[in-house]
Design a protein around this motif. Sequence first.
Motif, PDB file in Angstrom:
ATOM      1  N   UNK A 206      33.106  -9.883  19.402  1.00  0.00           N
ATOM      2  CA  UNK A 206      34.016 -10.714  18.609  1.00  0.00           C
ATOM      3  C   UNK A 206      35.257 -11.092  19.411  1.00  0.00           C
ATOM      4  N   UNK A 207      35.790 -10.146  20.170  1.00  0.00           N
ATOM      5  CA  UNK A 207      37.014 -10.368  20.945  1.00  0.00           C
ATOM      6  C   UNK A 207      36.728 -10.634  22.419  1.00  0.00           C
ATOM      7  N   UNK A 208      35.440 -10.598  22.790  1.00  0.00           N
ATOM      8  CA  UNK A 208      35.046 -10.761  24.197  1.00  0.00           C
ATOM      9  C   UNK A 208      35.857  -9.833  25.088  1.00  0.00           C
ATOM     10  N   UNK A 209      35.949  -8.585  24.653  1.00  0.00           N
ATOM     11  CA  UNK A 209      36.816  -7.606  25.307  1.00  0.00           C
ATOM     12  C   UNK A 209      36.282  -6.203  25.097  1.00  0.00           C
ATOM     13  N   UNK A 210      36.817  -5.282  25.875  1.00  0.00           N
ATOM     14  CA  UNK A 210      36.621  -3.862  25.635  1.00  0.00           C
ATOM     15  C   UNK A 210      37.794  -3.406  24.780  1.00  0.00           C
ATOM     16  N   UNK A 211      37.499  -2.770  23.641  1.00  0.00           N
ATOM     17  CA  UNK A 211      38.531  -2.451  22.661  1.00  0.00           C
ATOM     18  C   UNK A 211      38.625  -0.953  22.403  1.00  0.00           C
ATOM     19  N   UNK A 212      39.797  -0.554  21.910  1.00  0.00           N
ATOM     20  CA  UNK A 212      40.007   0.829  21.469  1.00  0.00           C
ATOM     21  C   UNK A 212      40.372   0.794  19.980  1.00  0.00           C
ATOM     22  N   UNK A 213      39.672   1.598  19.174  1.00  0.00           N
ATOM     23  CA  UNK A 213      39.953   1.677  17.745  1.00  0.00           C
ATOM     24  C   UNK A 213      40.465   3.069  17.373  1.00  0.00           C
ATOM     25  N   UNK A 214      41.475   3.108  16.559  1.00  0.00           N
ATOM     26  CA  UNK A 214      41.947   4.340  15.957  1.00  0.00           C
ATOM     27  C   UNK A 214      41.175   4.510  14.648  1.00  0.00           C
ATOM     28  N   UNK A 215      40.346   5.547  14.569  1.00  0.00           N
ATOM     29  CA  UNK A 215      39.526   5.733  13.373  1.00  0.00           C
ATOM     30  C   UNK A 215      40.354   6.067  12.141  1.00  0.00           C
ATOM     31  N   UNK A 216      41.575   6.525  12.338  1.00  0.00           N
ATOM     32  CA  UNK A 216      42.417   6.881  11.190  1.00  0.00           C
ATOM     33  C   UNK A 216      42.846   5.656  10.398  1.00  0.00           C
ATOM     34  N   UNK A 217      43.163   4.560  11.110  1.00  0.00           N
ATOM     35  CA  UNK A 217      43.648   3.371  10.406  1.00  0.00           C
ATOM     36  C   UNK A 217      42.908   2.089  10.784  1.00  0.00           C
ATOM     37  N   UNK A 218      41.949   2.194  11.708  1.00  0.00           N
ATOM     38  CA  UNK A 218      41.175   1.028  12.105  1.00  0.00           C
ATOM     39  C   UNK A 218      41.897   0.086  13.040  1.00  0.00           C
ATOM     40  N   UNK A 219      43.081   0.461  13.525  1.00  0.00           N
ATOM     41  CA  UNK A 219      43.847  -0.419  14.401  1.00  0.00           C
ATOM     42  C   UNK A 219      43.145  -0.598  15.745  1.00  0.00           C
ATOM     43  N   UNK A 220      43.122  -1.845  16.240  1.00  0.00           N
ATOM     44  CA  UNK A 220      42.468  -2.173  17.506  1.00  0.00           C
ATOM     45  C   UNK A 220      43.478  -2.553  18.572  1.00  0.00           C
ATOM     46  N   UNK A 221      43.240  -2.089  19.797  1.00  0.00           N
ATOM     47  CA  UNK A 221      44.009  -2.524  20.959  1.00  0.00           C
ATOM     48  C   UNK A 221      43.043  -2.869  22.078  1.00  0.00           C
TER      49      UNK A 221
END
Length: 319
Positions: free
Chosen positions: A122-137
Motif C-alpha cells: 500500500x505504501x510501497x515501503x518497509x513499515x513498522x507498526x506498533x501493535x498497541x495502537x496500530x501507528x505506522x512509521x
Amino acid sequence: MSVSPRRVPLVRLLVAASVAAVLSPAVSAAPAASCSGKAPSGELKAERIAAITPSRGEPGLYEGAVWMNGALYFSDFSFSQGFPSRVRKYTPGGDVTTAIEDAGSNGLAVDANGALIAATHKYKALSRYDLADGKRTNVASQFQGQVFNSPNDIAIAADGTIYFTDPDYQKAAAPGGQPVTGIYRVATDGAVTLVDGSRKNPNGIALSLDGKTLYVNASDGAVRAYPVKDGVPQAGRDLIKGIENGDGMTLDCHGNLYVTEHAPKRVRVFSPQGRELATIRVDANVTNVAFGGVDGKTLYITGAGAVWQLPLDVTGLPY
C-alpha cells in the motif's frame, strides 16, 4: 533469518525449549548443541486450522506468518483494487481477531523492540507498526529517489540490518516503483542498498542461523545463497534449483530451509547443503511458513484462504 552467538533481536533468538523463551529479551542465543528434535523426512500432510476462515467476500491470500507473544499474526489481503490488507491474530484455542485493520501488508517480521515490521505494498515501503495502537512509521520508503514496487518478504539480521524482496506482484497498489525487481538491504542507520537487481520477482528471503548466508528465491526457480561478508551480501550462487513458484521461507534449529511452493501446494525442506529432506503437502496454494506454538515445534503455513498447522519434532524460527 539470523541467529548468532551475539545478543540477538528478540524474535530471532533460537532456543530448543520453547517459544516463550524465544520471546524473552533477557536470554542469549543457545549453542547449537541445545537444538533438539529431528527434522521432518519423507511425505507429510498439514491440516487446516478450522478457526481461521476468510474475512472477505472476494478472493485473496493469507501471507507473512509470524509467531509472537503466544499468537500467530498474518496478513490477509484481497485481489481487489489496491490489494487491501489487514493483519489478523490467531491465538491457538482462542479467537481470530484483527490486529491492524488497514495495514496494506504482505510479509511480516518482528524487530528487537517487539514492533511489527511489514512489507507494505500500500505504501510501497518497509513499515513498522506498533501493535498497541496500530501507528505506522517508515523503515525504508525509497531507493535512489523512487518508491519501491511492492515489498514482499523480510529477514532481520542479528545487528538489526533488514533485508527485503521487492517484486512487482502488487505494484499496481499505488503509483511509482523501481526499474528492477530487487533484493534490498536496510542498514541500521537507514541507508538502503540494492543487493541484487538482476532477478525477476525475488520473493522468499531468509538468513542462515549464523547470519553468514542470505537465501532468496525468485521466479527463476532457484534458491540463491549470497555469502554475507562483514555484514554485506556478496555475489550469490544457486543452492537449490527446480523450485516451482517459490514463496516464503523459514529455518529450523538445525539450519534446514523450509521453502513454500505456491501453486504446487507444498513446502519442501532442504538441508543447508541443498539436499531435499521432506515434502509437506496442503490442499490449496501456499505463501509462507513459520514455527510457533507453546513448544516452538508447530509449523504454520499460510495460503489461499487458509492456514495449516503441522506438529513437528524440531523447533524453528518464528518467521
